[in-house]
Scaffold this motif. Structure first.
Motif, mmCIF file in Angstrom:
data_model
loop_
_atom_site.group_PDB
_atom_site.id
_atom_site.type_symbol
_atom_site.label_atom_id
_atom_site.label_comp_id
_atom_site.label_asym_id
_atom_site.label_seq_id
_atom_site.Cartn_x
_atom_site.Cartn_y
_atom_site.Cartn_z
ATOM 1 N N ALA A 189 0.806 -1.177 0.043
ATOM 2 C CA ALA A 189 -0.007 -0.089 -0.235
ATOM 3 C C ALA A 189 0.745 1.291 -0.006
ATOM 4 C CB ALA A 189 -0.951 -0.220 1.263
ATOM 5 N N GLY A 190 1.794 1.314 0.871
ATOM 6 C CA GLY A 190 2.691 2.308 0.913
ATOM 7 C C GLY A 190 3.586 2.630 -0.369
ATOM 8 N N LEU A 191 4.050 1.534 -1.111
ATOM 9 C CA LEU A 191 4.464 1.667 -2.478
ATOM 10 C C LEU A 191 3.743 2.161 -3.514
ATOM 11 C CD1 LEU A 191 6.681 -1.738 -2.590
ATOM 12 C CD2 LEU A 191 7.562 0.787 -2.241
ATOM 13 N N ALA A 192 2.228 1.773 -3.563
ATOM 14 C CA ALA A 192 1.364 2.237 -4.414
ATOM 15 C C ALA A 192 1.075 3.848 -4.267
ATOM 16 C CB ALA A 192 0.079 1.251 -4.374
ATOM 17 N N SER A 193 0.767 3.911 -2.977
ATOM 18 C CA SER A 193 0.796 5.489 -2.563
ATOM 19 C C SER A 193 1.654 6.492 -2.994
ATOM 20 C CB SER A 193 0.310 5.662 -1.213
ATOM 21 O OG SER A 193 1.420 5.279 -0.369
ATOM 22 N N LYS A 194 2.956 5.994 -3.165
ATOM 23 C CA LYS A 194 4.151 6.788 -3.765
ATOM 24 C C LYS A 194 4.323 6.482 -4.973
ATOM 25 C CE LYS A 194 4.909 8.154 0.855
ATOM 26 N NZ LYS A 194 3.928 7.495 1.433
ATOM 27 N N ARG A 195 3.442 6.031 -5.856
ATOM 28 C CA ARG A 195 3.706 5.759 -7.178
ATOM 29 C C ARG A 195 4.008 7.053 -8.131
ATOM 30 N NH1 ARG A 195 -0.556 3.087 -8.188
ATOM 31 N NH2 ARG A 195 0.323 0.980 -8.225
ATOM 32 N N ARG A 196 3.463 8.235 -7.682
ATOM 33 C CA ARG A 196 3.672 9.210 -8.614
ATOM 34 C C ARG A 196 5.273 9.986 -8.272
ATOM 35 N NH1 ARG A 196 -0.734 13.321 -6.409
ATOM 36 N NH2 ARG A 196 -2.070 11.469 -6.681
ATOM 37 N N TYR A 197 5.531 9.675 -7.017
ATOM 38 C CA TYR A 197 6.953 10.376 -6.696
ATOM 39 C C TYR A 197 8.008 9.213 -7.274
ATOM 40 C CZ TYR A 197 4.187 12.918 -3.337
ATOM 41 O OH TYR A 197 3.570 13.867 -2.746
ATOM 42 N N ALA A 198 7.599 7.919 -7.137
ATOM 43 C CA ALA A 198 8.720 6.958 -7.899
ATOM 44 C C ALA A 198 8.728 7.114 -9.368
ATOM 45 C CB ALA A 198 8.149 5.341 -7.673
ATOM 46 N N ILE A 199 7.625 7.486 -10.115
ATOM 47 C CA ILE A 199 7.646 7.971 -11.464
ATOM 48 C C ILE A 199 8.735 8.775 -11.703
ATOM 49 C CG2 ILE A 199 6.437 8.741 -13.567
ATOM 50 C CD1 ILE A 199 3.980 6.930 -12.449
ATOM 51 N N VAL A 200 8.815 10.062 -10.880
ATOM 52 C CA VAL A 200 9.624 11.214 -11.048
ATOM 53 C C VAL A 200 10.959 10.667 -10.794
ATOM 54 C CG1 VAL A 200 10.027 13.313 -10.145
ATOM 55 C CG2 VAL A 200 7.852 12.732 -10.606
ATOM 56 N N GLY A 201 10.967 9.734 -9.685
ATOM 57 C CA GLY A 201 12.449 9.456 -9.352
ATOM 58 C C GLY A 201 13.041 8.609 -10.341
ATOM 59 N N VAL A 202 12.494 7.714 -10.971
ATOM 60 C CA VAL A 202 13.089 7.012 -12.076
ATOM 61 C C VAL A 202 13.464 7.839 -13.237
ATOM 62 C CG1 VAL A 202 11.676 4.827 -11.228
ATOM 63 C CG2 VAL A 202 10.986 6.026 -13.115
ATOM 64 N N PHE A 203 12.776 8.824 -13.477
ATOM 65 C CA PHE A 203 13.133 9.598 -14.650
ATOM 66 C C PHE A 203 14.059 10.637 -14.389
ATOM 67 C CE2 PHE A 203 9.150 8.424 -16.551
ATOM 68 C CZ PHE A 203 9.278 8.407 -18.037
ATOM 69 N N VAL A 204 14.421 10.747 -13.038
ATOM 70 C CA VAL A 204 15.671 11.508 -12.310
ATOM 71 C C VAL A 204 16.677 10.687 -12.555
ATOM 72 C CG1 VAL A 204 16.658 12.922 -10.566
ATOM 73 C CG2 VAL A 204 14.265 13.236 -11.312
ATOM 74 N N PHE A 205 16.744 9.571 -12.170
ATOM 75 C CA PHE A 205 17.799 8.550 -12.150
ATOM 76 C C PHE A 205 18.393 8.092 -13.490
ATOM 77 C CE2 PHE A 205 19.344 3.994 -12.219
ATOM 78 C CZ PHE A 205 20.284 3.825 -11.383
ATOM 79 N N ALA A 206 17.215 7.972 -14.317
ATOM 80 C CA ALA A 206 17.640 7.664 -15.844
ATOM 81 C C ALA A 206 18.226 8.954 -16.318
ATOM 82 C CB ALA A 206 16.542 7.384 -16.588
ATOM 83 N N ALA A 207 18.002 10.081 -15.961
ATOM 84 C CA ALA A 207 18.495 11.464 -16.585
ATOM 85 C C ALA A 207 20.118 11.561 -15.916
ATOM 86 C CB ALA A 207 17.827 12.570 -16.186
ATOM 87 N N VAL A 208 20.264 10.902 -14.808
ATOM 88 C CA VAL A 208 21.712 11.156 -14.189
ATOM 89 C C VAL A 208 22.645 9.939 -14.797
ATOM 90 C CG1 VAL A 208 23.033 10.864 -12.031
ATOM 91 C CG2 VAL A 208 20.749 12.160 -11.934
#
Length: 255
Positions: A189-208
């Motif tokens: 449930a915690g992972l699902a609720s943080k999905r939008r932040y995770a999406i931003v995070g993976v794109f930031v990680f990919a950019a780095v």
């Protein structure tokens, strides 16, 4: 074990790991030309016959071989290094903790090579064809000059090795999150609720970790997003099994 015994055991495991790495380095340097050919094969297929990579510094080719050998030796010796880490840590764990941790230790190299394989066999050929499409064979409307790709071996290998590392590392995401769910640090449930932040995070990680182009970044970010969703499903399965186990224990206690 006393602190001194732990330090002696740690030194022993480090020595075995270093010996394995040195032996693998020697073997990989001997086979460095074949390793380079393997890493350059996607670019060779995209370029076609008669093309080449160059080096502009007298020492560049030698140090590139050393770099390839060290990089490949780390891959080849990783099972030995991981085994030495496990042999150092395992005696301090209970049997149920060892049984819970061992599958994740096995899954780590499997997921890494899965990510590297997807990059090498699926993404790189498409990406290279796209980027090489910017070449021009001659003047346009009588103006300008031809634009041909003349890549340096050091720059190309730095690019492909960093991409392989980035994709391999990103595919460890479900292993990490599932392990955290197993020990109760995160929940589905915690992972699902943080999905939008995770999406931003993976794109930031990919950019780095990828080169500064949209194709490479999106090619890494989208699989990471999918792996995050898989991690949520794995966490739900773990929580379901945990509930079933607790209900069974409560039923036994009631009897």
């Amino acid at each position: 074990m006393s602190l001194l015994d732990h330090l002696i055991e740690l030194r022993k495991r480090l020595i075995w790991s270093m010996v394995a790495f040195i032996i693998c380095f020697g073997f990989c340097y001997w086979q460095s030309e074949r390793i380079f050919a393997f890493l350059a094969d996607p670019l060779a297929d995209a370029l076609g016959e008669g093309r080449r990579l160059i080096y502009t510094d007298l020492l560049e080719a030698f140090f590139t071989r050393v770099k390839i050998s060290m990089w490949a030796a780390l891959f080849v010796s990783f099972p030995v290094i991981a085994t030495q880490i496990w042999m150092f840590v395992a005696p301090g764990l209970y049997k149920n903790e060892r049984n819970a941790f061992l599958p994740f230790l096995i899954a780590t190299p499997v997921m890494f090579f899965l990510g590297a394989g997807i990059l090498y066999y699926l993404i790189l050929p498409q990406a290279f064809h796209f980027f090489l499409g910017f070449q021009t064979t001659g003047p346009v409307d009588g103006l300008g000059l031809a634009i041909d790709f003349e890549g340096k071996i050091s720059e190309y290998l730095s690019l492909i090795m960093s991409l392989i590392f980035a994709f391999g590392l990103s595919f460890e995401l479900p292993v990490l999150l599932t392990l955290l769910a197993r020990v109760g640090i995160v929940s589905a449930a915690g992972l699902a609720s943080k999905r939008r932040y995770a999406i931003v995070g993976v794109f930031v990680f990919a950019a780095v970790v990828t080169p500064p182009d949209v194709i490479s970044q999106v090619s890494l970010a989208i699989p990471m997003w999918g792996l995050y969703e898989i991690s949520i499903l794995c966490a739900r399965l773990i929580e379901k099994k945990r509930r079933e186990k607790e209900e069974a224990e409560d039923a036994d206690a009631g009897l």
